[in-house]
Motif scaffolding. Structure first.
Motif, PDB file in Angstrom:
ATOM      1  N   ARG A 136       0.822  -1.215   0.000  1.00 48.32           N
ATOM      2  CA  ARG A 136       0.000   0.000   0.000  1.00 48.32           C
ATOM      3  C   ARG A 136       0.856   1.265   0.000  1.00 48.32           C
ATOM      4  NH1 ARG A 136      -5.353  -0.555   0.816  1.00 48.32           N
ATOM      5  NH2 ARG A 136      -5.599   1.444   1.837  1.00 48.32           N
ATOM      6  N   LEU A 184      -0.814   4.374  -1.956  1.00 52.11           N
ATOM      7  CA  LEU A 184      -2.112   4.472  -1.266  1.00 52.11           C
ATOM      8  C   LEU A 184      -1.997   5.123   0.100  1.00 52.11           C
ATOM      9  CD1 LEU A 184      -3.867   1.119  -2.179  1.00 52.11           C
ATOM     10  CD2 LEU A 184      -4.618   3.424  -2.748  1.00 52.11           C
ATOM     11  N   VAL A 199      -1.788  -2.331  -9.866  1.00 49.81           N
ATOM     12  CA  VAL A 199      -1.952  -2.931  -8.547  1.00 49.81           C
ATOM     13  C   VAL A 199      -3.151  -3.865  -8.538  1.00 49.81           C
ATOM     14  CG1 VAL A 199      -2.190  -2.479  -6.089  1.00 49.81           C
ATOM     15  CG2 VAL A 199      -1.117  -0.763  -7.553  1.00 49.81           C
ATOM     16  N   PHE A 219      -8.105  -7.873  -2.067  1.00 54.55           N
ATOM     17  CA  PHE A 219      -9.543  -8.002  -2.237  1.00 54.55           C
ATOM     18  C   PHE A 219      -9.894  -7.477  -3.602  1.00 54.55           C
ATOM     19  CE2 PHE A 219      -8.532  -7.389   2.200  1.00 54.55           C
ATOM     20  CZ  PHE A 219      -8.978  -8.601   2.684  1.00 54.55           C
ATOM     21  N   SER A 220     -10.741  -8.211  -4.280  1.00 52.78           N
ATOM     22  CA  SER A 220     -10.958  -7.912  -5.685  1.00 52.78           C
ATOM     23  C   SER A 220     -11.499  -6.500  -5.848  1.00 52.78           C
ATOM     24  CB  SER A 220     -11.892  -8.949  -6.286  1.00 52.78           C
ATOM     25  OG  SER A 220     -13.157  -8.421  -6.487  1.00 52.78           O
ATOM     26  N   ALA A 221     -10.924  -5.787  -6.805  1.00 56.02           N
ATOM     27  CA  ALA A 221     -11.289  -4.397  -7.043  1.00 56.02           C
ATOM     28  C   ALA A 221     -11.939  -4.286  -8.413  1.00 56.02           C
ATOM     29  CB  ALA A 221     -10.060  -3.506  -6.936  1.00 56.02           C
ATOM     30  N   VAL A 222     -12.979  -5.085  -8.613  1.00 55.36           N
ATOM     31  CA  VAL A 222     -13.718  -4.978  -9.862  1.00 55.36           C
ATOM     32  C   VAL A 222     -15.045  -4.303  -9.548  1.00 55.36           C
ATOM     33  CG1 VAL A 222     -12.667  -7.121 -10.667  1.00 55.36           C
ATOM     34  CG2 VAL A 222     -14.951  -7.193  -9.708  1.00 55.36           C
ATOM     35  N   ASP A 223     -15.626  -3.688 -10.582  1.00 56.69           N
ATOM     36  CA  ASP A 223     -16.916  -3.036 -10.417  1.00 56.69           C
ATOM     37  C   ASP A 223     -17.996  -4.090 -10.620  1.00 56.69           C
ATOM     38  OD1 ASP A 223     -19.313  -1.617 -10.816  1.00 56.69           O
ATOM     39  OD2 ASP A 223     -18.171   0.165 -11.362  1.00 56.69           O
ATOM     40  N   ASN A 224     -18.743  -4.373  -9.561  1.00 58.27           N
ATOM     41  CA  ASN A 224     -19.692  -5.477  -9.614  1.00 58.27           C
ATOM     42  C   ASN A 224     -20.931  -5.199 -10.446  1.00 58.27           C
ATOM     43  OD1 ASN A 224     -18.370  -7.463  -8.036  1.00 58.27           O
ATOM     44  ND2 ASN A 224     -18.695  -6.139  -6.264  1.00 58.27           N
ATOM     45  N   LEU A 259     -10.146   5.549 -18.139  1.00 60.38           N
ATOM     46  CA  LEU A 259      -9.407   6.253 -17.091  1.00 60.38           C
ATOM     47  C   LEU A 259      -7.927   6.383 -17.447  1.00 60.38           C
ATOM     48  CD1 LEU A 259     -11.095   4.732 -13.934  1.00 60.38           C
ATOM     49  CD2 LEU A 259     -11.396   7.013 -14.895  1.00 60.38           C
ATOM     50  N   GLY A 266     -15.556  -1.751  -1.316  1.00 59.17           N
ATOM     51  CA  GLY A 266     -15.353  -2.802  -2.311  1.00 59.17           C
ATOM     52  C   GLY A 266     -13.945  -2.839  -2.890  1.00 59.17           C
ATOM     53  N   GLY A 267     -13.111  -1.891  -2.519  1.00 58.44           N
ATOM     54  CA  GLY A 267     -11.728  -1.937  -2.988  1.00 58.44           C
ATOM     55  C   GLY A 267     -11.500  -1.221  -4.308  1.00 58.44           C
ATOM     56  N   ILE A 268     -12.582  -0.829  -5.009  1.00 60.67           N
ATOM     57  CA  ILE A 268     -12.330  -0.247  -6.329  1.00 60.67           C
ATOM     58  C   ILE A 268     -11.769   1.166  -6.217  1.00 60.67           C
ATOM     59  CG2 ILE A 268     -14.639   0.724  -6.782  1.00 60.67           C
ATOM     60  CD1 ILE A 268     -13.995  -0.827  -9.670  1.00 60.67           C
ATOM     61  N   ASP A 280      -9.555   2.069  -4.134  1.00 60.28           N
ATOM     62  CA  ASP A 280      -8.117   1.871  -4.021  1.00 60.28           C
ATOM     63  C   ASP A 280      -7.501   1.694  -5.403  1.00 60.28           C
ATOM     64  OD1 ASP A 280      -7.911   2.214  -1.374  1.00 60.28           O
ATOM     65  OD2 ASP A 280      -7.657   0.102  -0.853  1.00 60.28           O
ATOM     66  N   ARG A 281      -8.207   0.983  -6.266  1.00 59.89           N
ATOM     67  CA  ARG A 281      -7.683   0.815  -7.624  1.00 59.89           C
ATOM     68  C   ARG A 281      -7.563   2.177  -8.314  1.00 59.89           C
ATOM     69  NH1 ARG A 281      -6.922  -2.772 -11.450  1.00 59.89           N
ATOM     70  NH2 ARG A 281      -7.986  -4.587 -10.627  1.00 59.89           N
ATOM     71  N   PHE A 282      -8.637   2.974  -8.201  1.00 60.44           N
ATOM     72  CA  PHE A 282      -8.596   4.297  -8.833  1.00 60.44           C
ATOM     73  C   PHE A 282      -7.471   5.140  -8.246  1.00 60.44           C
ATOM     74  CE2 PHE A 282     -13.466   3.825  -9.346  1.00 60.44           C
ATOM     75  CZ  PHE A 282     -13.284   3.126 -10.520  1.00 60.44           C
TER      76      PHE A 282
END
Lengths: 306, 258
Positions: free
Chosen positions: A47, A52, A80, A84-89, A103, B90-92, B94-96
């Motif tokens: 991080r 981050l 990165v 924990f999965s960082a996908v848009d659900n 982006l 949800g962690g997204i 952090d991705r951004f």
């Protein structure tokens, strides 16, 4: 130039010291594993290095840019994939990739081409138009990494990329990581699986209680602890007696009719042992044991966990 | 330029979320409509009889609808707060934050989407109000003023709900944080009954809180009267809330997720 240069990295949350002076050097194109138990500080390191959170002390250069003054430039070159999965659900697999493309300010045609290529590469073509809620754990992780790769990063952070995956997905993920390494991408992966670090990494740093307790190639780490040996097994006690006479540095195991002989590794050492044994002794079975990373790990972290 | 492009991307993402999961949008139309029907058909008789001069001689529904419109704007805060919190947990986000994406884009995308949804929900609720007998007398300029105040109020509450969503630890908490905006403050304003009819302490609060300024401005404009000073007070409140919400959200966003 090294992809990552870290000296004296410290981070504490109130009284809880998470990183207690971490030094790291990761070469360009290297696969570097940060190995350690839960709570060792692996995720905190990632991080900090991925911009981050700020460190309390220490200096860190990532892709040639100082983290404090050049965070923007660092971000442009890294990818990165967190724990924990960082996908848009609420977006489909394809839409998630296209969102990344937007982006990253890729032109529309390039965005689509890259997304299509990644969906194919990560075996997500059929799932491309579905929401991630319908994905398996392995598929989500693959989508996550595909999103990370949309921007062709030069350095990728993979925080526990296989935690929670079934064995098949884990092996798929390993292959993906190896493929990335072949392309010359620098990879910093964290893992608590010793086998994983051994399989993938060029170099390993063992992190424990916020400190690097060992650092080197997998082979170097294994050499740091004794325990490499040859085990000879015999079909009768007479052969064992004869062998024990010829190899006085061996340790007898009478119950198993076996002899354990220290071995430094390599063919030369093996030949020498067999030459000392001579032709007269009938050996039923021979096996070579090198210490695995579990041995290293427990040897290095044992005193801490007592 | 990239900041605008990123904000547009995030705005598009939020709109897609809304289309894909319209339940929240529908809820933020249904909830004010239920209040509208409840107050027009069930409670409106005795209340309407009791408000006297505050109604300017018009039926209670004309007094009520500006308040319902204000409630509709406030109903959208829940969606925004929940969506922001979902992103954060949800962690997204952090991705951004590890990408070279302009810092505020995620948040302004949420605010933009809130405003877009609010324009839709207020239009739908206005249509429903017309069906149950609401007869506005606003001039064209008056309608423009109504749209302007709805817009300003929506931007203000959106930034506030973005901040709520950022600091909330759970999605349920993010929703709860908006409940005072959705219900308490509208009821403690002149949305349903004139502030003058309230007990002294509450009356003072109702007369000086932002929701009353907003509802009084809407009421004047919809009745075809000028909003006057109240209109400027409402806009000033909106600007102040938007600024406070923005600064709070920015600080919370910088602090990070964990």
């Amino acid at each position: 130039m090294n992809a990552v240069c870290v000296t004296g990295l410290r981070k504490a949350y109130h009284d809880n010291v998470v990183l207690d002076g971490v030094d790291l050097d990761i070469g360009e194109g290297e696969v570097f594993a940060l190995l350690g138990p839960n709570g060792a500080g692996k995720t905190t390191t990632v991080r900090i290095l991925s911009t981050l959170i700020p460190a309390d002390a220490g200096t860190a250069t990532v892709l040639g840019h100082d983290l404090r003054t050049g965070a923007g430039a660092v971000r442009a070159g890294i990818g990165v994939t967190g724990q924990f999965s960082a996908v848009d659900n609420l977006l489909t697999g394809a839409e998630n990739l296209l969102l990344m493309g937007r982006l990253l300010h890729l032109p529309a045609a390039q965005r689509r081409a890259r997304a299509t290529a990644l969906l194919e590469r990560f075996d997500l073509v059929e799932a491309a138009r579905r929401l991630p809620a319908t994905y398996s754990g392995g598929m989500r992780r693959r989508l996550d990494i595909a999103m990370t790769l949309m921007g062709r990063p030069r350095l990728i952070f993979l925080d526990e990329p296989t935690t929670g995956l079934d064995p098949r997905s884990r092996h798929t993920m390993w292959q993906l990581i190896r493929d990335l390494a072949t392309e010359g991408v620098t990879i910093l992966l964290t893992t608590q699986y010793l086998e994983e670090a051994d399989q993938l990494a060029d170099r390993i740093a063992v992190l424990d209680h916020g400190r690097i307790v060992a650092d080197g190639t997998p082979a170097e780490l294994k050499r740091r602890i004794p325990g490499a040996h040859i085990r000879l097994r015999f079909s009768d006690a007479a052969s064992l007696d004869a062998a024990a006479g010829a190899l006085p540095d061996g340790t007898r195991d009478d119950a198993e009719l076996a002899l354990r002989v220290p071995h430094e590794g390599g063919i030369g050492s093996l030949r020498a042992i067999l030459a000392r044994l001579g032709d007269g002794v009938a050996v039923a079975d021979l096996s070579i044991h090198t210490p695995d990373l579990d041995d290293v790990f427990f040897a290095l972290t044992a005193k801490e966990s007592r | 330029m990239t900041a605008l492009a990123d904000a547009t991307t995030m705005f598009g993402r939020e709109l897609r979320h809304t289309v894909r999961y319209p339940l929240m949008l529908i809820a933020s139309i249904v909830s004010p409509v239920v209040f509208l029907l409840l107050f027009v058909y069930v409670l409106g008789g005795p209340i309407g009889g009791g408000i006297g001069a505050a109604a300017h001689g018009a039926p209670y529904v004309d007094f009520l609808v500006p308040g319902i419109l204000m409630m509709t704007v406030a109903a959208g805060t829940s969606t925004t707060s929940i969506n922001v919190c979902t992103d954060m947990t949800g962690g997204i986000i952090d991705r951004f934050r590890t990408m070279a994406v302009s810092r505020g884009a995620v948040l302004s995308g949420h605010v933009g989407a809130n405003v877009a949804r609010t324009l839709l929900t207020t239009a739908a609720v206005t249509a429903m109000a017309l069906l149950v007998g609401f007869r506005p007398e606003a001039t064209a300029a008056g309608w423009l003023g109504v749209a302007g105040i709805v817009l300003a109020f929506s931007v203000a509450l959106a930034w506030l709900s973005v901040a709520f969503g950022l600091v909330a630890k759970t999605v349920a908490g993010a929703n709860s944080a908006t409940l005072p905006l959705q219900f308490l403050l509208p009821f403690l304003s002149s949305a349903f009954v004139p502030a003058a009819a309230m007990p002294a302490g509450i009356r003072w609060f109702a007369e000086h809180q932002p929701f009353t300024a907003v509802v009084e401005s809407l009421r004047a404009l919809l009745a075809g009267r000028p909003a006057g000073t109240t209109g400027y007070v409402a806009l000033a409140w909106c600007a102040a809330i938007a600024l406070a919400g923005y600064l709070w959200a920015r600080a919370a966003f910088r602090r990070g997720t964990r």
